[in-house]
Motif scaffolding. Sequence first.
Motif, PDB file in Angstrom:
ATOM      1  N   VAL A 128       4.838  14.613   7.426  1.00  0.00           N
ATOM      2  CA  VAL A 128       6.161  14.134   7.825  1.00  0.00           C
ATOM      3  C   VAL A 128       7.217  15.183   7.474  1.00  0.00           C
ATOM      4  CG1 VAL A 128       5.581  11.693   7.601  1.00  0.00           C
ATOM      5  CG2 VAL A 128       6.458  12.928   5.620  1.00  0.00           C
ATOM      6  N   LYS A 174      -6.125   9.321   2.850  1.00  0.00           N
ATOM      7  CA  LYS A 174      -4.902   8.574   3.170  1.00  0.00           C
ATOM      8  C   LYS A 174      -3.655   9.271   2.603  1.00  0.00           C
ATOM      9  CE  LYS A 174      -6.645   5.164   5.545  1.00  0.00           C
ATOM     10  NZ  LYS A 174      -7.965   5.774   5.838  1.00  0.00           N
ATOM     11  N   THR A 175      -3.648  10.600   2.698  1.00  0.00           N
ATOM     12  CA  THR A 175      -2.496  11.375   2.236  1.00  0.00           C
ATOM     13  C   THR A 175      -1.647  11.912   3.382  1.00  0.00           C
ATOM     14  OG1 THR A 175      -3.851  13.383   2.134  1.00  0.00           O
ATOM     15  CG2 THR A 175      -3.662  12.084   0.110  1.00  0.00           C
ATOM     16  N   ASP A 186      -7.569  15.677  -8.171  1.00  0.00           N
ATOM     17  CA  ASP A 186      -6.546  16.594  -7.656  1.00  0.00           C
ATOM     18  C   ASP A 186      -7.093  18.011  -7.544  1.00  0.00           C
ATOM     19  OD1 ASP A 186      -4.683  14.559  -7.488  1.00  0.00           O
ATOM     20  OD2 ASP A 186      -3.740  15.021  -9.420  1.00  0.00           O
ATOM     21  N   PRO A 218       1.538   5.534   9.514  1.00  0.00           N
ATOM     22  CA  PRO A 218       0.258   5.153   8.923  1.00  0.00           C
ATOM     23  C   PRO A 218      -0.383   3.936   9.581  1.00  0.00           C
ATOM     24  CG  PRO A 218       2.075   4.611   7.449  1.00  0.00           C
ATOM     25  CD  PRO A 218       2.648   5.434   8.551  1.00  0.00           C
ATOM     26  N   GLU A 224       0.198  10.470   5.478  1.00  0.00           N
ATOM     27  CA  GLU A 224       1.506   9.835   5.597  1.00  0.00           C
ATOM     28  C   GLU A 224       2.546  10.490   4.695  1.00  0.00           C
ATOM     29  OE1 GLU A 224       0.938   5.777   3.191  1.00  0.00           O
ATOM     30  OE2 GLU A 224      -0.801   6.392   4.388  1.00  0.00           O
ATOM     31  N   LYS A 225       2.075  11.270   3.716  1.00  0.00           N
ATOM     32  CA  LYS A 225       2.994  11.999   2.836  1.00  0.00           C
ATOM     33  C   LYS A 225       3.130  13.459   3.251  1.00  0.00           C
ATOM     34  CE  LYS A 225       1.957   9.100  -1.194  1.00  0.00           C
ATOM     35  NZ  LYS A 225       1.422   9.093  -2.578  1.00  0.00           N
ATOM     36  N   THR A 226       2.037  14.051   3.711  1.00  0.00           N
ATOM     37  CA  THR A 226       2.040  15.493   3.995  1.00  0.00           C
ATOM     38  C   THR A 226       2.412  15.824   5.438  1.00  0.00           C
ATOM     39  OG1 THR A 226      -0.326  15.485   4.550  1.00  0.00           O
ATOM     40  CG2 THR A 226       0.270  15.883   2.254  1.00  0.00           C
ATOM     41  N   ASP A 253      -1.127  19.391   8.012  1.00  0.00           N
ATOM     42  CA  ASP A 253      -0.005  19.864   7.216  1.00  0.00           C
ATOM     43  C   ASP A 253      -0.050  21.361   6.952  1.00  0.00           C
ATOM     44  OD1 ASP A 253      -2.338  19.211   5.753  1.00  0.00           O
ATOM     45  OD2 ASP A 253      -1.228  19.216   3.866  1.00  0.00           O
TER      46      ASP A 253
END
Length: 523
Positions: free
Chosen positions: A470, A463-464, A439, A498, A466-468, A68
């Motif tokens: 895309v 497992k982040t 965080d 994912p 899939e958010k960052t 990302d």
Amino acid sequence: MKIRYIFPLVVGLGVLSGCEQNLLDTVPNDRISSDIFWKTERDAILASNGLYPALDGVNIFAIEGVTDISHVNQVFQVESNIEKGIHDALNSRPQTEWTSAYRGIRLANDFLANIDKVQTTNTALIARLKGEARTLRAYQYTKLVGLFGDVPLVTTTIGIEEGRTLKRASSAQIWDFVLKELTEAANDLPAAQTDKGRITKGAALALKARAALWAGRYQEAADAAKAVIDSKTYALYSSYANLFSYAAENNSEVILDKQFIKDTYSNNVFASMGPYSQRTANNTYVPTKALVDAYPMANGKDITDPTSGFDPKNPYANRDPRLRASIFVQGDDLPDGKKFDPRPTSGTADAIGNTYLATSTGFVLKKYINKEDLTTGGNCGINIVLLRYAEVLLTYAEAKIELNQIDATVYDAINQIRQRADVKLPALATGLSQAQLRDVVRKERLLELAFEGLRLFDIRRWKTAEKTMVGDVYGMTYADGADLKTIQIASFTRVFDPAKHYLWPIPQKERELNPELTQNSGW
């Protein structure tokens, strides 16, 4: 002094092992025969030198390039397909990393199979060299599991036919092996080595901390990191801005690096990663807006905080100093003394859209880009850092946070990094919750270790991705008259599934050579 690599020697020894007996009746003159090698201490040292070229080098930027925080600058590169989620088992990047890692493993296995032939009473030397080889092999397995998951576990020399029947060992089995190897190797390694670049006790323990963290074995990670910290062997270098310069090579923070020598054993980091305007450079992988925006203000507040003092018209002022130490942004001095101005309207060689080789986001990596390499961008001698003390501190903090063993040592580890002499961010507020500290430490890893080859492994294990990973890719925001415009990469959308993309596919070529290799789910 640096290690003098003799990789061709080790390759020659490996090739010879498969020759027919009648070909060994005479000593070949293009390589060293195993009949006359493995006799002396010098043979052992020279052979061990040949293991080090298999360490990662500039390929860490390719691994970072599909995360990302980075973008593959030329869309025709194979890594671009990984960004877009359309890669498959034929993609050459997974194949390259697989081949390189198993090459390093083969070299280490060959070395360990032969080292006891050396005739010497210096058992400490042999034990040390074995420790180096075992650590280097563990390094490769740590990377392989992070990229592919279950992979074959090969710990001895094997022939071609054996290679055609290897099965994948579980990740858990490989983590067991790696952690045991590193624990035992550390016992045989010294705290320091005369030859710079050689594996030390600290390198074995720091790698153990990394491997245990990636495996989710947090107590082992915390304990290994604490052992490195308590050794008092390493310390944060005073200047983050100069950390990746020639002047700072082999400084107190470096635990393991790949050593290079201009004209002898060089790399092309300047040519592949530097600003296009700098003669031979071409911005292969460029930072994204996501990375740049993550750096807080110098007061520690996020730029999205209305009270931070962030000025969109002057976006790089009063920011975390690690931003401009890591990335070329508009107005920075270039190695040739000119100003970096990538605005599409600037008319400079670095202007977005000037050429497909110029940065497409308006940002360029600054780490490792040194003015000493300006005229010889493809012949750089700068060492590539693979493990440093800052990572150990963050590993310790993250492991303790995940264990919910939050105490003053966790805050201290993070604050040491935030308050490095030329960074000086405010100390963390005390009393943060486990979720808040999670965080914090994840963001510190992002900012401190950007473009050091670790981001892909982090967003996978967290497992982040899939958010960052895309959506659209964005670059700099710049003033166009009275308007502010943000660069968006045209006709480019990232896709991350994912169900499959948390691991790379087992390379198709490997499965054709070995039908016993199963494929990862979804591929």
